[in-house]
Write an enzyme that holds these catalytic residues in place. Structure first.
Site, PDB file in Angstrom:
ATOM      1  N   TRP A  51       1.807  -2.917   0.465  1.00 54.05           N
ATOM      2  CA  TRP A  51      -0.066  -3.443   0.653  1.00 54.05           C
ATOM      3  C   TRP A  51      -0.387  -3.789  -0.940  1.00 54.05           C
ATOM      4  O   TRP A  51       0.267  -4.253  -1.680  1.00 54.05           O
ATOM      5  CB  TRP A  51      -1.166  -3.289   1.248  1.00 54.05           C
ATOM      6  N   SER A  52      -1.416  -3.688  -1.177  1.00 52.04           N
ATOM      7  CA  SER A  52      -2.948  -3.889  -3.000  1.00 52.04           C
ATOM      8  C   SER A  52      -1.929  -3.643  -3.909  1.00 52.04           C
ATOM      9  O   SER A  52      -1.719  -3.800  -4.938  1.00 52.04           O
ATOM     10  CB  SER A  52      -4.196  -3.755  -2.360  1.00 52.04           C
ATOM     11  N   THR A  53      -0.820  -2.936  -3.540  1.00 54.86           N
ATOM     12  CA  THR A  53      -0.169  -2.200  -4.759  1.00 54.86           C
ATOM     13  C   THR A  53       0.170  -3.108  -5.201  1.00 54.86           C
ATOM     14  O   THR A  53       0.445  -3.595  -7.046  1.00 54.86           O
ATOM     15  CB  THR A  53       1.004  -0.757  -4.326  1.00 54.86           C
ATOM     16  N   LYS A  97      -0.757  -6.126  -5.782  1.00 52.02           N
ATOM     17  CA  LYS A  97      -1.160  -7.527  -6.982  1.00 52.02           C
ATOM     18  C   LYS A  97      -0.669  -6.596  -8.408  1.00 52.02           C
ATOM     19  O   LYS A  97      -1.370  -7.425  -9.640  1.00 52.02           O
ATOM     20  CB  LYS A  97      -2.541  -6.761  -6.571  1.00 52.02           C
ATOM     21  N   TYR A 101     -14.383  -7.900  -4.386  1.00 48.78           N
ATOM     22  CA  TYR A 101     -12.901  -7.276  -3.883  1.00 48.78           C
ATOM     23  C   TYR A 101     -12.002  -8.689  -3.253  1.00 48.78           C
ATOM     24  O   TYR A 101     -12.005  -8.664  -2.496  1.00 48.78           O
ATOM     25  CB  TYR A 101     -12.302  -6.436  -3.206  1.00 48.78           C
TER      26      TYR A 101
END
Length: 379
Positions: A67-69, A71, A157
């Protein structure tokens, strides 16, 4: 008791014990954690099951959607372009992406994209998960849209849109998609097992994600009723979850905010690069990467987190709460459900953690915080 396998130096035995406790007491199904100190691996552990039916063991090379890791990995590519002199963080986005100069965004600087201050946290048009697989459609919508709030005034966010915004700048500068540029510039040469856009041949290695416990409908409605329209768009247009991430189209697509797939050691390696490991970034660049853009109650996730936070140029700062350890200038990024990457230049530490049983927390999953505490206790 779940069998934990892998490397753990003696002084980090507390990390192994904590990792075991995640299975025994914190609802872990399958997971891996990796820690490096001064660029040397000191912990590389894995255990549990890669699927809900418990038919596949979690192996050393099991991949997880983080997921957002993801980014922070996308931000790494942008900072490499800064180092190469090909990208100016203070230049208007429109210098690289001319179509972006619409709806009052002519002067909006690149740094606002990296720090979630662009005011483009969510799409205005009704959007499906399938629409996200259409890169040209999504970036054209973002180029044409107006900001939800005054850019630069605060963070909000950019849960889904971050990857398209930063990724399109990367594409305009390099002529490569984010996944291709990552492979050519970083993961291929350095042998790091992480992709944005998973090759079909690697599908058998991917862990099945399990969704977090559902929030009661009335409780969820009460929370959403208090949110800014940008937050509602960011979090629910479209709603994405484990069921989407377990499909072949999701894995195959390039979603640079959402669908990086990798091992824990790969996540630790990539966040280690951001913290100065392997000499990819010098000290000045590392300080630029973690340059805080001002603390605030984030417009999208601030209410759920219940505190002010500070986003740097692609990662979140540990800050006074210690979300990434006791050094307030350490940094990292959480992924939906619990995964995370961490870099601490002063301690010389990098950590990667991946899992498949998603937790309900917006950030700072209890499994994450327990592992971080155990790592720093051993230093």
């Amino acid at each position: 008791m779940t069998e934990v396998q892998g490397l753990c130096e003696a002084r980090f035995k507390g990390v192994r014990e904590t990792f075991q406790q995640n299975f025994d007491a914190r609802g872990e199904l399958g997971a891996a954690v990796a820690v490096s100190v001064d660029g040397e691996p000191v912990v590389d552990l894995w255990g549990g099951w890669a699927d809900a039916a418990r038919t596949r063991r979690w192996e050393r090379d099991t991949l997880a959607n983080v997921w957002s890791t993801t980014k922070g990995v996308t931000a790494l590519l942008a900072h490499l372009l800064v180092e190469d002199g090909r990208l100016d963080l203070d230049a208007p986005v429109a210098r690289y992406w001319p179509e972006f100069a619409a709806a009052g965004k002519e002067e909006l600087p690149v740094r606002y994209l990296l720090s979630h201050r662009a005011g483009l946290a969510g799409l205005r048009e009704p959007t499906t998960v399938a629409d996200l697989y259409d890169w040209e459609l999504t970036v054209s919508r973002l180029a044409a849209t107006e900001p939800w709030w005054e850019p630069g005034s605060r963070s909000g966010y950019h849960a889904l849109t971050y990857g398209f915004l930063v990724g399109e700048v990367i594409r305009r500068v390099t002529g490569r998609t984010t996944g291709a540029y990552l492979r050519e510039r970083v993961t291929g040469p350095l042998g790091i097992d992480f992709t944005i856009g998973l090759p079909e041949s690697e599908g058998s290695r991917v862990a099945e994600l399990l969704p977090p416990r559902a929030t009661a409908g009335s409780e969820q409605s009460a929370v959403f009723a208090q949110l800014h329209p940008a937050a509602i768009a960011a979090l629910s247009n479209p709603v994405v979850g484990a069921a989407d991430a377990n499909t072949a189209p999701w894995r195959r697509a390039e979603l640079p905010a959402l669908n990086g797939h990798g091992t824990a050691r790969a996540v630790a390696a990539l966040y280690g690069l951001l913290a100065g490991e392997r000499g990819v970034f010098g000290r000045d660049a590392v300080d630029r990467i973690r340059e805080g853009q001002g603390p605030c109650l984030d417009l999208v996730v601030g209410a759920g987190m219940g505190r002010e936070t500070e986003i740097a140029l692609g990662c979140w700062l540990s800050g006074p709460r210690g979300s990434y350890g006791p050094n307030p200038r350490a940094f990292g990024h959480d992924g939906y459900g619990g995964s995370f990457g961490l870099g601490d230049p002063e301690a010389g530490v990098s950590i990667g953690y991946v899992m498949n049983a998603m937790g309900p927390n917006i950030a700072d999953d209890p499994r994450k915080m327990a592992l971080i505490d155990a790592v720093y206790a051993a230093l």
